[in-house]
Design a protein around this motif. Structure first.
Motif, PDB file in Angstrom:
ATOM      1  N   VAL A 129       0.822  -1.219   0.000  1.00  0.00           N
ATOM      2  CA  VAL A 129       0.000   0.000   0.000  1.00  0.00           C
ATOM      3  C   VAL A 129       0.855   1.267   0.000  1.00  0.00           C
ATOM      4  N   PRO A 130       1.882   1.393   0.860  1.00  0.00           N
ATOM      5  CA  PRO A 130       2.672   2.636   0.803  1.00  0.00           C
ATOM      6  C   PRO A 130       3.416   2.811  -0.512  1.00  0.00           C
ATOM      7  N   PHE A 131       3.793   1.715  -1.141  1.00  0.00           N
ATOM      8  CA  PHE A 131       4.445   1.768  -2.448  1.00  0.00           C
ATOM      9  C   PHE A 131       3.515   2.418  -3.469  1.00  0.00           C
ATOM     10  N   ILE A 132       2.265   1.980  -3.487  1.00  0.00           N
ATOM     11  CA  ILE A 132       1.275   2.526  -4.418  1.00  0.00           C
ATOM     12  C   ILE A 132       0.992   3.990  -4.099  1.00  0.00           C
ATOM     13  N   ILE A 133       0.861   4.315  -2.817  1.00  0.00           N
ATOM     14  CA  ILE A 133       0.599   5.698  -2.402  1.00  0.00           C
ATOM     15  C   ILE A 133       1.755   6.609  -2.797  1.00  0.00           C
ATOM     16  N   CYS A 134       2.968   6.164  -2.515  1.00  0.00           N
ATOM     17  CA  CYS A 134       4.154   6.970  -2.817  1.00  0.00           C
ATOM     18  C   CYS A 134       4.254   7.254  -4.310  1.00  0.00           C
ATOM     19  N   LEU A 135       4.079   6.240  -5.124  1.00  0.00           N
ATOM     20  CA  LEU A 135       4.188   6.434  -6.570  1.00  0.00           C
ATOM     21  C   LEU A 135       3.071   7.328  -7.102  1.00  0.00           C
ATOM     22  N   SER A 136       1.874   7.189  -6.552  1.00  0.00           N
ATOM     23  CA  SER A 136       0.757   8.027  -6.990  1.00  0.00           C
ATOM     24  C   SER A 136       1.002   9.490  -6.642  1.00  0.00           C
ATOM     25  N   LEU A 137       1.495   9.747  -5.435  1.00  0.00           N
ATOM     26  CA  LEU A 137       1.782  11.121  -5.033  1.00  0.00           C
ATOM     27  C   LEU A 137       2.936  11.715  -5.839  1.00  0.00           C
ATOM     28  N   GLU A 138       3.905  10.887  -6.178  1.00  0.00           N
ATOM     29  CA  GLU A 138       5.007  11.363  -7.017  1.00  0.00           C
ATOM     30  C   GLU A 138       4.509  11.686  -8.425  1.00  0.00           C
ATOM     31  N   ALA A 139       3.557  10.904  -8.924  1.00  0.00           N
ATOM     32  CA  ALA A 139       2.968  11.191 -10.232  1.00  0.00           C
ATOM     33  C   ALA A 139       2.238  12.532 -10.203  1.00  0.00           C
ATOM     34  N   ILE A 140       1.543  12.806  -9.096  1.00  0.00           N
ATOM     35  CA  ILE A 140       0.864  14.104  -8.961  1.00  0.00           C
ATOM     36  C   ILE A 140       1.888  15.229  -8.970  1.00  0.00           C
ATOM     37  N   ARG A 141       3.007  15.028  -8.281  1.00  0.00           N
ATOM     38  CA  ARG A 141       4.064  16.046  -8.243  1.00  0.00           C
ATOM     39  C   ARG A 141       4.598  16.315  -9.649  1.00  0.00           C
ATOM     40  N   ILE A 142       4.799  15.274 -10.434  1.00  0.00           N
ATOM     41  CA  ILE A 142       5.327  15.448 -11.789  1.00  0.00           C
ATOM     42  C   ILE A 142       4.295  16.120 -12.689  1.00  0.00           C
ATOM     43  N   ILE A 143       3.029  15.775 -12.525  1.00  0.00           N
ATOM     44  CA  ILE A 143       1.972  16.416 -13.317  1.00  0.00           C
ATOM     45  C   ILE A 143       1.915  17.909 -13.019  1.00  0.00           C
ATOM     46  N   LEU A 144       2.003  18.269 -11.729  1.00  0.00           N
ATOM     47  CA  LEU A 144       1.995  19.688 -11.371  1.00  0.00           C
ATOM     48  C   LEU A 144       3.224  20.405 -11.924  1.00  0.00           C
ATOM     49  N   ALA A 145       4.386  19.747 -11.875  1.00  0.00           N
ATOM     50  CA  ALA A 145       5.607  20.343 -12.430  1.00  0.00           C
ATOM     51  C   ALA A 145       5.490  20.495 -13.941  1.00  0.00           C
ATOM     52  N   LEU A 146       4.876  19.527 -14.601  1.00  0.00           N
ATOM     53  CA  LEU A 146       4.679  19.594 -16.053  1.00  0.00           C
ATOM     54  C   LEU A 146       3.755  20.747 -16.420  1.00  0.00           C
ATOM     55  N   ILE A 147       2.695  20.916 -15.643  1.00  0.00           N
ATOM     56  CA  ILE A 147       1.773  22.037 -15.898  1.00  0.00           C
ATOM     57  C   ILE A 147       2.496  23.368 -15.715  1.00  0.00           C
ATOM     58  N   ALA A 148       3.284  23.483 -14.631  1.00  0.00           N
ATOM     59  CA  ALA A 148       4.042  24.719 -14.395  1.00  0.00           C
ATOM     60  C   ALA A 148       5.067  24.955 -15.503  1.00  0.00           C
ATOM     61  N   LEU A 149       5.691  23.886 -15.986  1.00  0.00           N
ATOM     62  CA  LEU A 149       6.677  24.002 -17.059  1.00  0.00           C
ATOM     63  C   LEU A 149       6.028  24.484 -18.348  1.00  0.00           C
ATOM     64  N   ILE A 150       4.878  23.958 -18.665  1.00  0.00           N
ATOM     65  CA  ILE A 150       4.186  24.359 -19.893  1.00  0.00           C
ATOM     66  C   ILE A 150       3.718  25.807 -19.794  1.00  0.00           C
ATOM     67  N   GLN A 151       3.253  26.219 -18.607  1.00  0.00           N
ATOM     68  CA  GLN A 151       2.778  27.593 -18.440  1.00  0.00           C
ATOM     69  C   GLN A 151       3.915  28.609 -18.482  1.00  0.00           C
ATOM     70  N   THR A 152       5.021  28.310 -17.803  1.00  0.00           N
ATOM     71  CA  THR A 152       6.109  29.290 -17.703  1.00  0.00           C
ATOM     72  C   THR A 152       7.185  29.116 -18.763  1.00  0.00           C
ATOM     73  N   LYS A 153       7.278  27.905 -19.325  1.00  0.00           N
ATOM     74  CA  LYS A 153       8.308  27.553 -20.294  1.00  0.00           C
ATOM     75  C   LYS A 153       9.713  27.786 -19.733  1.00  0.00           C
ATOM     76  N   LYS A 154       9.841  27.601 -18.405  1.00  0.00           N
ATOM     77  CA  LYS A 154      11.116  27.766 -17.734  1.00  0.00           C
ATOM     78  C   LYS A 154      11.476  26.473 -17.021  1.00  0.00           C
ATOM     79  N   VAL A 155      12.668  25.950 -17.313  1.00  0.00           N
ATOM     80  CA  VAL A 155      13.126  24.698 -16.712  1.00  0.00           C
ATOM     81  C   VAL A 155      13.612  24.997 -15.308  1.00  0.00           C
ATOM     82  N   ARG A 156      13.148  24.189 -14.353  1.00  0.00           N
ATOM     83  CA  ARG A 156      13.609  24.325 -12.970  1.00  0.00           C
ATOM     84  C   ARG A 156      13.633  22.947 -12.327  1.00  0.00           C
ATOM     85  N   ASP A 157      14.110  22.900 -11.090  1.00  0.00           N
ATOM     86  CA  ASP A 157      14.194  21.617 -10.383  1.00  0.00           C
ATOM     87  C   ASP A 157      12.797  21.063 -10.126  1.00  0.00           C
ATOM     88  N   LEU A 158      12.716  19.757 -10.177  1.00  0.00           N
ATOM     89  CA  LEU A 158      11.441  19.091  -9.901  1.00  0.00           C
ATOM     90  C   LEU A 158      11.283  18.917  -8.424  1.00  0.00           C
TER      91      LEU A 158
END
Length: 158
Positions: A129-158
């Protein structure tokens, strides 16, 4: 938005990781004392400690930033005019990999749902269960970073 999400994840899971670490230390100390001083062993303690150890590691992983290669990021993604496109492609590849890992974790969970620990009498699948939770939350983090990257077009740390 990603900063608020990261702050929430860091605060919540750092606290949970510390709680599991404290339980792990206390239970290990009690187990050693009772086993070697009183000659009493708790059969459930090893299984309980395995759960605490697993959850502590997973929650600790969520509080750290991803391993990155700054030189690669600086030389490729920030130097080129369209480096944000390469970075967003990398995020998409990471999302696909995370999806496959989540799918595998769910498969492991369902495969072990009818297997039980001998002393605890709970399903072995709860370790996944924690494995699934951790990966799901990390996917959310990457999706949010991808949205921010597309909006700002500026590369930064994830």
């Amino acid at each position: 938005m990603i900063e608020r999400y990261n702050k929430f994840i860091n605060n919540t899971f750092l606290s949970l990781g510390c709680i599991f670490f404290a339980i792990l230390v206390i239970m290990t100390f009690i187990q050693v004392i009772t086993r070697y001083v009183i000659n009493i062993s708790f059969p459930w303690a090893e299984e309980f400690l395995r759960f605490c150890y697993t959850y502590m590691i997973i929650f600790g992983i969520l509080t750290t930033t991803q391993i990155q290669v700054p030189l690669l990021r600086i030389m490729i993604f920030e130097k080129f005019k369209f480096g944000w496109i390469l970075s967003s492609l990398l995020y998409c590849i990471m999302l696909v990999c995370l999806f496959l890992l989540i799918k595998g974790g769910i498969k492991l969970y369902t495969m072990n749902i009818n297997s039980y620990y001998s002393a605890f009498k709970i399903s072995i699948s709860w370790v996944y269960v924690p494995f699934i939770i951790c990966l799901s939350l990390e996917a959310i983090r990457i999706i949010l970073a991808l949205i921010a990257l597309i909006q700002t077009k500026k590369v930064r740390d994830l």
